[in-house]
Design an enzyme around this catalytic site. Structure first.
Site, PDB file in Angstrom:
ATOM      1  N   PHE A 172       0.803  -1.214   0.000  1.00  0.00           N
ATOM      2  CA  PHE A 172       0.000   0.000   0.000  1.00  0.00           C
ATOM      3  C   PHE A 172       0.839   1.269   0.000  1.00  0.00           C
ATOM      4  O   PHE A 172       0.344   2.341   0.287  1.00  0.00           O
ATOM      5  CB  PHE A 172      -0.942   0.009   1.213  1.00  0.00           C
ATOM      6  CG  PHE A 172      -1.996  -1.049   1.138  1.00  0.00           C
ATOM      7  CD1 PHE A 172      -2.970  -1.007   0.172  1.00  0.00           C
ATOM      8  CD2 PHE A 172      -1.982  -2.118   2.016  1.00  0.00           C
ATOM      9  CE1 PHE A 172      -3.930  -1.987   0.092  1.00  0.00           C
ATOM     10  CE2 PHE A 172      -2.940  -3.095   1.946  1.00  0.00           C
ATOM     11  CZ  PHE A 172      -3.920  -3.042   0.978  1.00  0.00           C
ATOM     12  N   GLY A 173       2.154   1.183  -0.287  1.00  0.00           N
ATOM     13  CA  GLY A 173       2.942   2.395  -0.356  1.00  0.00           C
ATOM     14  C   GLY A 173       4.389   2.182   0.017  1.00  0.00           C
ATOM     15  O   GLY A 173       4.834   1.064   0.257  1.00  0.00           O
ATOM     16  N   LYS A 215       5.677   4.136   7.193  1.00  0.00           N
ATOM     17  CA  LYS A 215       4.971   3.646   6.010  1.00  0.00           C
ATOM     18  C   LYS A 215       3.997   4.714   5.539  1.00  0.00           C
ATOM     19  O   LYS A 215       3.127   5.156   6.286  1.00  0.00           O
ATOM     20  CB  LYS A 215       4.240   2.339   6.319  1.00  0.00           C
ATOM     21  CG  LYS A 215       3.451   1.833   5.109  1.00  0.00           C
ATOM     22  CD  LYS A 215       3.149   0.358   5.160  1.00  0.00           C
ATOM     23  CE  LYS A 215       2.261  -0.050   6.297  1.00  0.00           C
ATOM     24  NZ  LYS A 215       1.826  -1.450   6.166  1.00  0.00           N
ATOM     25  N   ASP A 224      -2.062 -12.169   5.569  1.00  0.00           N
ATOM     26  CA  ASP A 224      -1.007 -11.935   4.581  1.00  0.00           C
ATOM     27  C   ASP A 224       0.353 -12.355   5.142  1.00  0.00           C
ATOM     28  O   ASP A 224       1.333 -11.605   5.064  1.00  0.00           O
ATOM     29  CB  ASP A 224      -0.986 -10.461   4.164  1.00  0.00           C
ATOM     30  CG  ASP A 224      -0.270 -10.242   2.824  1.00  0.00           C
ATOM     31  OD1 ASP A 224      -0.090 -11.236   2.088  1.00  0.00           O
ATOM     32  OD2 ASP A 224       0.097  -9.098   2.520  1.00  0.00           O
TER      33      ASP A 224
END
Length: 838
Positions: A538-539, A555, A651
C-alpha cells in the site's frame, strides 16, 4: 602489643575509605530463583549514581574486591531510559559496589538497547523459567523465550555470562549467544552472530546499517553497511582445511583467535595479539568502526586498537565520512574538480571536516549527458574487492555511467592502465591519498557528479520570442474555457479538503489509536522522506530517526479509498496490543488525505532477504532458523488466541516477517487483517492476501484463522528448503514447492528437500525433517485438520508430537492454476519492508 593491631586496622580503614559506597547492604549474590521480580526503583539493594552521569541498579553481583561483573538496570545522561544490562563495576572486599572517580560502570551486554525502558520497569524471572522485561505500561520489551524449558534459576558467571540453567546446572539460555557490541575474555563469536556498535556512549540504539564484525566460513570480517556491505577488514582462513566445522573467534587473554569448531579446537587458524592482562578487559566495536580493547589500570584505558596495525587511520570507511578524502594525519577534505575549479561537494559540518561531504547537486538518472567525473589520481579505497577485473579505465568509467546507482568508478592497476580492477560502489565512504611506491599499485578514483544545466543562449531566446506571439494568439481563445474548468476544479478540491479535514478529525476517535505525530515531526524524522527502504502493498517505507535518537520506519499509505481501510486495519489490529513477536506500532500521522504509520525499525530487514538462494545476504544457521520459526508461531498464536478480539493476519509471507539486530522475528504489515469476535468461528470476506500463500478455502471466501496456519506452513517450508514456493529457475516439474513436497513424501525422501546451501542444516537433517512434518501438518487441505498456532508452538518447544495421520496430497490444481485478478484487498508479492536497506 596493641600498636601493630591498631596500625593494621587503621591501614585497612584507609584502604576501604578510598572508595565511597552508597550501597546500604553489601552483598555478593550471583544467582536468583524462579518467581523473582525486580523493579527499576531505588528499592533495589544497589542503586548508585556516578559522577559521569551514569546510574546502576544492580540485581546480581559476582565476586568482590576489584572490577567485577554485575547485571541490572543501567542509564547514562538524562536517565529517562534504562537498559537491562551486564556491566563491570568496582567492588570492595565486602562485596559492595563503590564509586571511584575513574571506575565508572562499563556495559558489555544489554538486552534492550533498541527498546529502553522507563523508571519503574519490571524484570521478572517467571515460575515457568522465562526472563521477561516489561515497561511501566505492562508491554513486553524483551524475553528469553524459555517458557517451559525446565529452567531452575538465573546465574551471572565469573566471566560475565548471564545464564538460565536447569536442575542439572546445564545451560538453557545464555547472553553470550546474543552479543551486542562487546566481547569479554572467554566469550566466543560464532558464525551467524555479529557485533554491531551503538550510536554513541549515551545513545545505545543499534547503529543499524553501518559497521559490523562477524565470522564467516572464510574468516573474520569487518563490514561497513551498504548495499551490498563492503569489507574494510578481514582475516582469511590461513589453511586449506577440509574440516567443515563451524568457525568462531574467541577473545582470550593475550589474543583474539579464529578457530574451527572441531575435535581439536586448540589450534587457531589465525591470531590477533592483545597485551596480556592481570586485570579486567573487554573488547568493543566502536561507533567509528574501530575494535578497541579496554583494560582496568586504575581507570579504564584503551590498550589495543586491533584493526589499526592493518588499516591505519585513513583506511577506516568513516575516517572522513561519506564522500570524504583523507590524507596525511587524517586530514579531511572534499573532492573538487581542479581544472576548471568547480565545487560539487560541500562539508556536512564546516567545523568538523571528518563528518564527510554532501553533494551540492544530487545525482539524477534522467539524462546522463548532465553528468561528469571528478578525476583523482593516487586515490585509493579501503575495499579491495573488484566488480570487474582485467578491464581498462574507460570500460570501468562507462560501467559507472550506465548504472544509475553507481557513485564512483575506482580503478586499480599495475604498470599498464589497459588492464586493471574496477570497483563500482553504490555508497561512497572515505577515500584516501596513497603513494604508489608504497602500495605497489596505481589507483585512480572517478567520482560521478551532476552538472547544472546552463541557461539558454541569446539566439535561442530571440527564437523563442518570435514564436511567443503565435503561442499567445492561440492561447487567448481558450482562456474563457479554462476559467470555467478552473472554477469547477476549485469547487471539487475545496469539497475534498473539507471532507479530508472532517475525516482527519474523526481519526482521533478510532479505538486502539496510539501516539499521534504531526506531519512536520514525520517529515523531519525522515529528512523529508529522503531514505526509501522499500515498497509495500500500500505504499513506500522510509527510514527515520526521532528526536530521542530512536530509529523508526514510516509507512506512507498510498491510494484512494483503500488508504483509510488499510490504515484503520493496522491501527485497530495492533495499535493497542504489544507482543515481543509483533512489530511495534510507535504511532501514526494523519495529514490532509495522507496517512502515515510509524513503526519500530528492524535492522536485519525482512525474512526473504535471508532464506532464498541467490537473493539472501548469507545462509542462516539452523538454530537461528528455529528461533525465527518459533518467534513467528508465538506471534500468530497471540493474535489468534490471546487478544480481546481474534485477529487474522491474512497476509503471512517472508516479506512481512521482520528481523531485529539479534534475528528476533516479528510479524508486520496488518493492512489486510481481519478482527472477529471470539464467538465467531469463521468469517466471510473477499479474497485477500498474496498468491502462493493463500489457503484452499479462500476459493469459498469463508475463512478462519487456519488460513494463517496454512500461510505459516508455506513460509516454514520455504525456510527449510531455501527456495520460493513458486520458482521458475527450477526444472519445470519442480516449479511448485508443494508438488516437490508431495513427491518426496511419497518416496520417503524428505532429507533431499533440505536447503543444500546450508551445511549446518544438513548436519541437523533429522531435526529438519521433523520440522518439515510440522509444515505438512499446517498445509492440510482440510483446514479442520490443521493445528492451531498454539499447538504449533507446543510442538516446536517439544511439548507435543506432530500428528501422525497426515494427508500427503498437497497439490491443489484449483488454487495453483487460478489466475488472480487483484482486487482492492490483495497485495502483490512485493517487499513490505520496515527495515534496513536491501
Amino acid at each position: 602489643m596493641r600498636a601493630p593491631w591498631i596500625c593494621y586496622c587503621f591501614g585497612l580503614f584507609l584502604i576501604l575509605s578510598c572508595y565511597s559506597t552508597t550501597a546500604q547492604t553489601p552483598f555478593d549474590y550471583p544467582t536468583a530463583n524462579l518467581s523473582t521480580t525486580w523493579k527499576n526503583t531505588e528499592s533495589l539493594p544497589h542503586s548508585i549514581n556516578f559522577t559521569d552521569g551514569s546510574r546502576i541498579r544492580a540485581i546480581l553481583l559476582r565476586g568482590s574486591f576489584g572490577p567485577k561483573f554485575a547485571c541490572g538496570f543501567y542509564c547514562n545522561g538524562t536517565c529517562i531510559n534504562y537498559l537491562f544490562a551486564v556491566f563491570i563495576v568496582q567492588t570492595n572486599s565486602g562485596g559492595g559496589i563503590v564509586q571511584p572517580s575513574i571506575g565508572f560502570p562499563q556495559v558489555v551486554w544489554s538486552a534492550n538497547r533498541d527498546n529502553p525502558v522507563s523508571y519503574g520497569a519490571m524484570l521478572n524471572l517467571t515460575a515457568s523459567g522465562e526472563l521477561v522485561l516489561q515497561d511501566v505500561d505492562g508491554s513486553t520489551v524483551w524475553t528469553t523465550n524459555t517458557n517451559g524449558k525446565s529452567v531452575a534459576g538465573l546465574n551471572l558467571t565469573d566471566d560475565g555470562n548471564l545464564m538460565l540453567f536447569d536442575d542439572s546446572s546445564s545451560m538453557v539460555w545464555q547472553s553470550f549467544d546474543y552479543p551486542t557490541d562487546c566481547l569479554v575474555p572467554g566469550q566466543r563469536l560464532f558464525q551467524g552472530q555479529q557485533l554491531i556498535p551503538s550510536v554513541s556512549s549515551t545513545n545505545w540504539t543499534t547503529q543499524k546499517g553501518l559497521f559490523s564484525l562477524q565470522v564467516t566460513d572464510k574468516g573474520l570480517f569487518a563490514y561497513v553497511g551498504a548495499n551490498p556491505p563492503q569489507v574494510y577488514y578481514s582475516i582469511s582462513v590461513s589453511r586449506n582445511d577440509t574440516n567443515k566445522g563451524r568457525r568462531y573467534v574467541r577473545f582470550l587473554n593475550g589474543s583474539l583467535s579464529l578457530f574451527i569448531l572441531s575435535d581439536n579446537p586448540s589450534e587457531p587458524d589465525a591470531v590477533i595479539s592483545i597485551p596480556q592482562s592481570s586485570s579486567a578487559q573487554y573488547m568493543k566495536l566502536m561507533p567509528d568502526g574501530h575494535l578497541r580493547v579496554f583494560e582496568w589500570q586504575s581507570g579504564w584505558l584503551v590498550v589495543a586498537d586491533l584493526l589499526n596495525d592493518f588499516l591505519g587511520e585513513c583506511n577506516y570507511p568513516m575516517a572522513c565520512g561519506r564522500n570524504g578524502l583523507c590524507s596525511g594525519n587524517q586530514q579531511c577534505s572534499c573532492p573538487v574538480l581542479s581544472s576548471p575549479r568547480i565545487d560539487y561537494f560541500r562539508p556536512v559540518n564546516d567545523r568538523q571536516p571528518n563528518m564527510g561531504c554532501s553533494e551540492i547537486t544530487p545525482i539524477t538518472c534522467n539524462d546522463i549527458r548532465d553528468q561528469t567525473f571528478i578525476s583523482l589520481e593516487n586515490v585509493g579505497y579501503f575495499n579491495s574487492i573488484a566488480d570487474m577485473e582485467k578491464v581498462d579505465i574507460e570500460t570501468c568509467k562507462q560501467a559507472c555511467v550506465n548504472n544509475c546507482s553507481c557513485k564512483a568508478a575506482l580503478f586499480r592497476y599495475g604498470s599498464d592502465s589497459s588492464s586493471g580492477d574496477c570497483y563500482l560502489p553504490f555508497e561512497l565512504f572515505t577515500m584516501m591519498n596513497v603513494d604508489p611506491n608504497v602500495i605497489h599499485r596505481n589507483a585512480s578514483a572517478f567520482i560521478k557528479v551532476q552538472n547544472v544545466r546552463s541557461p539558454p543562449s541569446a539566439s535561442t531566446s530571440r527564437s523563442s520570442q518570435s514564436n511567443l506571439g503565435v503561442i499567445l494568439a492561440s492561447t487567448i481563445g481558450s482562456v474563457f474555457f479554462l476559467l470555467g474548468v478552473f472554477g469547477f476544479l476549485f469547487y471539487i478540491i475545496r469539497k475534498r479538503r473539507q471532507d479530508a479535514q472532517m475525516e482527519e478529525e474523526s481519526i482521533g476517535e478510532v479505538p486502539g489509536m496510539s501516539n499521534r505525530f504531526s506531519y512536520e515531526e514525520v517529515k523531519t524524522a525522515t529528512e523529508n522522506f529522503n531514505k526509501k527502504l522499500g515498497e509495500g502493498g500500500f505504499g513506500a517505507v522510509f527510514e527515520g530517526t526521532l528526536k530521542d535518537g530512536s530509529k523508526i520506519a514510516v509507512k506512507c499509505l498510498e491510494g484512494l479509498g483503500q488508504v483509510n481501510k488499510s490504515f484503520l486495519a493496522e491501527v485497530e489490529s495492533i495499535g493497542s496490543i504489544h507482543h515481543v513477536n509483533l512489530v511495534r506500532l510507535r504511532g501514526f500521522c494523519a495529514w490532509k488525505s495522507q496517512r502515515f504509520l510509524v513503526y519500530e525499525f528492524m535492522s536485519n530487514g525482512s525474512l526473504d532477504r535471508w532464506i532464498y538462494h541467490g537473493d539472501r545476504e548469507r545462509v542462516l544457521e539452523w538454530n537461528c532458523r528455529k528461533k525465527i520459526i518459533l518467534d513467528v508461531a508465538k506471534g500468530l498464536a497471540y493474535l489468534h488466541e490471546d487478544c480481546r478480539q481474534k485477529i487474522i493476519h491474512l497476509d503471512i509471507k517472508p516479506q512481512n516477517i521482520l528481523l531485529d539486530s539479534d534475528f528476533n522475528a516479528k510479524v508486520s504489515d496488518f493492512g489486510l487483517s481481519k478482527l472477529i469476535d471470539r464467538n465467531q468461528s469463521q468469517v466471510m470476506t473477499t479474497m485477500r492476501g498474496t498468491p502462493g500463500y493463500l489457503a484452499p478455502e479462500w476459493l469459498s471466501s469463508v475463512i478462519t484463522e487456519k488460513v494463517d496456519v496454512y500461510s505459516f506452513g508455506i513460509v516454514l517450508l520455504e525456510m527449510l528448503c531455501g527456495r520460493k514456493n513458486f520458482d521458475r529457475s527450477q526444472p519445470e516439474e519442480s516449479w511448485h514447492l508443494l508438488s516437490v513436497l508431495q513427491k518426496h513424501w511419497e518416496h520417503g525422501m524428505l532429507l533431499d528437500m533440505i536447503d543444500k546451501y546450508s551445511e549446518d542444516m544438513q548436519t541437523h537433517g533429522l531435526e529438519v525433517v521433523e520440522m518439515i512434518k510440522v509444515a505438512s501438518w499446517c498445509l492440510q487441505y482440510d483446514y479442520t485438520k490443521r493445528p492451531s498456532m498454539s499447538t504449533v508452538v507446543k510442538v516446536l518447544e517439544g511439548v507435543m508430537k506432530v500428528e501422525s495421520s497426515l494427508d500427503y496430497n498437497f497439490t491443489h490444481p484449483k488454487l495453483q492454476n487460478t489466475v488472480f485478478e487483484y482486487d482492492k484487498d490483495m497485495t502483490p508479492l512485493l517487499a513490505s519492508v520496515l527495515s534496513g536497506p536491501r
